[in-house]
Design a protein around this motif. Structure first.
Motif, PDB file in Angstrom:
ATOM      1  N   UNK A   1      -9.617  -8.581   0.604  1.00 54.05           N
ATOM      2  CA  UNK A   1      -9.771  -7.178   0.228  1.00 54.05           C
ATOM      3  C   UNK A   1      -8.928  -6.920  -0.999  1.00 54.05           C
ATOM      4  N   UNK A   2      -9.314  -5.946  -1.755  1.00 55.50           N
ATOM      5  CA  UNK A   2      -8.613  -5.695  -2.996  1.00 55.50           C
ATOM      6  C   UNK A   2      -7.669  -4.521  -2.910  1.00 55.50           C
ATOM      7  N   UNK A   3      -6.784  -4.479  -3.878  1.00 56.27           N
ATOM      8  CA  UNK A   3      -5.837  -3.379  -3.947  1.00 56.27           C
ATOM      9  C   UNK A   3      -6.554  -2.051  -4.171  1.00 56.27           C
ATOM     10  N   UNK A   4      -7.664  -2.094  -4.863  1.00 52.04           N
ATOM     11  CA  UNK A   4      -8.420  -0.856  -5.080  1.00 52.04           C
ATOM     12  C   UNK A   4      -8.868  -0.267  -3.747  1.00 52.04           C
ATOM     13  N   UNK A   5      -9.266  -1.108  -2.826  1.00 53.03           N
ATOM     14  CA  UNK A   5      -9.674  -0.643  -1.498  1.00 53.03           C
ATOM     15  C   UNK A   5      -8.534   0.016  -0.751  1.00 53.03           C
ATOM     16  N   UNK A   6      -7.343  -0.570  -0.844  1.00 56.00           N
ATOM     17  CA  UNK A   6      -6.175   0.024  -0.185  1.00 56.00           C
ATOM     18  C   UNK A   6      -5.838   1.367  -0.818  1.00 56.00           C
ATOM     19  N   UNK A   7      -5.943   1.426  -2.146  1.00 53.82           N
ATOM     20  CA  UNK A   7      -5.641   2.687  -2.845  1.00 53.82           C
ATOM     21  C   UNK A   7      -6.643   3.771  -2.453  1.00 53.82           C
ATOM     22  N   UNK A   8      -7.922   3.416  -2.418  1.00 58.31           N
ATOM     23  CA  UNK A   8      -8.957   4.397  -2.059  1.00 58.31           C
ATOM     24  C   UNK A   8      -8.755   4.876  -0.624  1.00 58.31           C
ATOM     25  N   UNK A   9      -8.498   3.946   0.301  1.00 55.75           N
ATOM     26  CA  UNK A   9      -8.291   4.325   1.701  1.00 55.75           C
ATOM     27  C   UNK A   9      -7.076   5.241   1.842  1.00 55.75           C
ATOM     28  N   UNK A  10      -6.009   4.934   1.136  1.00 58.98           N
ATOM     29  CA  UNK A  10      -4.817   5.775   1.188  1.00 58.98           C
ATOM     30  C   UNK A  10      -5.085   7.173   0.647  1.00 58.98           C
ATOM     31  N   UNK A  11      -5.831   7.249  -0.461  1.00 55.90           N
ATOM     32  CA  UNK A  11      -6.155   8.547  -1.057  1.00 55.90           C
ATOM     33  C   UNK A  11      -7.062   9.349  -0.123  1.00 55.90           C
TER      34      UNK A  11
ATOM     35  N   UNK B   1      -2.279   5.703   8.403  1.00 49.81           N
ATOM     36  CA  UNK B   1      -3.209   5.082   7.467  1.00 49.81           C
ATOM     37  C   UNK B   1      -2.691   5.111   6.039  1.00 49.81           C
ATOM     38  N   UNK B   2      -2.093   6.223   5.635  1.00 51.10           N
ATOM     39  CA  UNK B   2      -1.519   6.307   4.284  1.00 51.10           C
ATOM     40  C   UNK B   2      -0.396   5.289   4.138  1.00 51.10           C
ATOM     41  N   UNK B   3       0.494   5.250   5.117  1.00 50.23           N
ATOM     42  CA  UNK B   3       1.638   4.325   5.044  1.00 50.23           C
ATOM     43  C   UNK B   3       1.170   2.879   4.986  1.00 50.23           C
ATOM     44  N   UNK B   4       0.248   2.514   5.861  1.00 50.05           N
ATOM     45  CA  UNK B   4      -0.246   1.131   5.891  1.00 50.05           C
ATOM     46  C   UNK B   4      -0.877   0.760   4.556  1.00 50.05           C
ATOM     47  N   UNK B   5      -1.672   1.653   3.980  1.00 45.79           N
ATOM     48  CA  UNK B   5      -2.324   1.326   2.718  1.00 45.79           C
ATOM     49  C   UNK B   5      -1.343   1.254   1.552  1.00 45.79           C
ATOM     50  N   UNK B   6      -0.313   2.081   1.554  1.00 45.65           N
ATOM     51  CA  UNK B   6       0.720   1.986   0.513  1.00 45.65           C
ATOM     52  C   UNK B   6       1.472   0.657   0.661  1.00 45.65           C
ATOM     53  N   UNK B   7       1.814   0.290   1.888  1.00 46.05           N
ATOM     54  CA  UNK B   7       2.494  -0.988   2.111  1.00 46.05           C
ATOM     55  C   UNK B   7       1.612  -2.140   1.658  1.00 46.05           C
ATOM     56  N   UNK B   8       0.314  -2.073   1.945  1.00 44.93           N
ATOM     57  CA  UNK B   8      -0.597  -3.142   1.530  1.00 44.93           C
ATOM     58  C   UNK B   8      -0.748  -3.212   0.012  1.00 44.93           C
ATOM     59  N   UNK B   9      -0.613  -2.081  -0.668  1.00 40.91           N
ATOM     60  CA  UNK B   9      -0.610  -2.114  -2.135  1.00 40.91           C
ATOM     61  C   UNK B   9       0.589  -2.904  -2.643  1.00 40.91           C
ATOM     62  N   UNK B  10       1.707  -2.765  -1.962  1.00 41.83           N
ATOM     63  CA  UNK B  10       2.936  -3.433  -2.387  1.00 41.83           C
ATOM     64  C   UNK B  10       3.038  -4.873  -1.872  1.00 41.83           C
ATOM     65  N   UNK B  11       2.501  -5.111  -0.692  1.00 42.60           N
ATOM     66  CA  UNK B  11       2.613  -6.429  -0.057  1.00 42.60           C
ATOM     67  C   UNK B  11       1.280  -6.791   0.595  1.00 42.60           C
TER      68      UNK B  11
END
Length: 147
Positions: A6-16, A55-65
């Motif tokens: 999965x890509x970082x864009x997906x994590x960013x979109x899910x977080x937003x 969900x926001x926290x998990x996606x922000x963490x996944x953007x970083x790690x």
């Protein structure tokens, strides 16, 4: 550590999207603006907020790690937090469809059952993924040579 698929864009979109839902439910226009939600909705807004914040926290963490183990833990955490929310929605059932089609309550109950089943299946899959991630976490470590 192995990178998560999965890509970082997906994590960013899910977080937003989760953050936007938090904004829409709590600030503008607020859950009260939805015509088929009853005042009983106030009893489920807190638990729904917890799932969205997770969900926001998990996606922000996944953007970083963006590692497989982090993703497995995050996905599992959101599912475990979300399952009781689904049961609470079933229990409170804060929906009133008025004089509309009389089948709406049945449709919503069926969707809640499908959501609960999906969460349970997701938790099982999440546990398997967590096990795989833990088993694979040592794969990249150097092993001592045998003589």
């Amino acid at each position: 550590m192995e990178k998560a698929s999965g890509g970082r864009a997906g994590y960013a979109i899910a977080g937003v999207v989760n953050a936007a839902l938090l904004w829409a439910i709590n600030i503008w226009p607020g859950w009260q603006a939805v015509p088929f939600l009853t005042p009983a909705t106030a009893g489920v807004v807190g638990p729904v907020n917890r799932v969205l914040v997770a969900g926001v926290i998990v996606n922000v963490v996944l953007l970083l790690a963006p590692f497989r183990l982090v993703k497995a833990l995050g996905d599992l955490a959101v599912l475990v937090i979300g399952l009781p929310v689904m049961f609470r929605l079933w229990e409170v059932f804060p929906f009133d469809f008025g004089d509309g089609w009389p089948g709406w309550p049945v449709v919503v109950r069926v969707l809640l059952v499908l959501g609960i089943a999906g969460q349970i299946i997701g938790i099982i899959v999440g546990l398997v993924e967590l096990g795989r991630a833990l088993a694979g976490s040592g794969a990249n470590r150097r092993r001592p040579r045998r003589l």
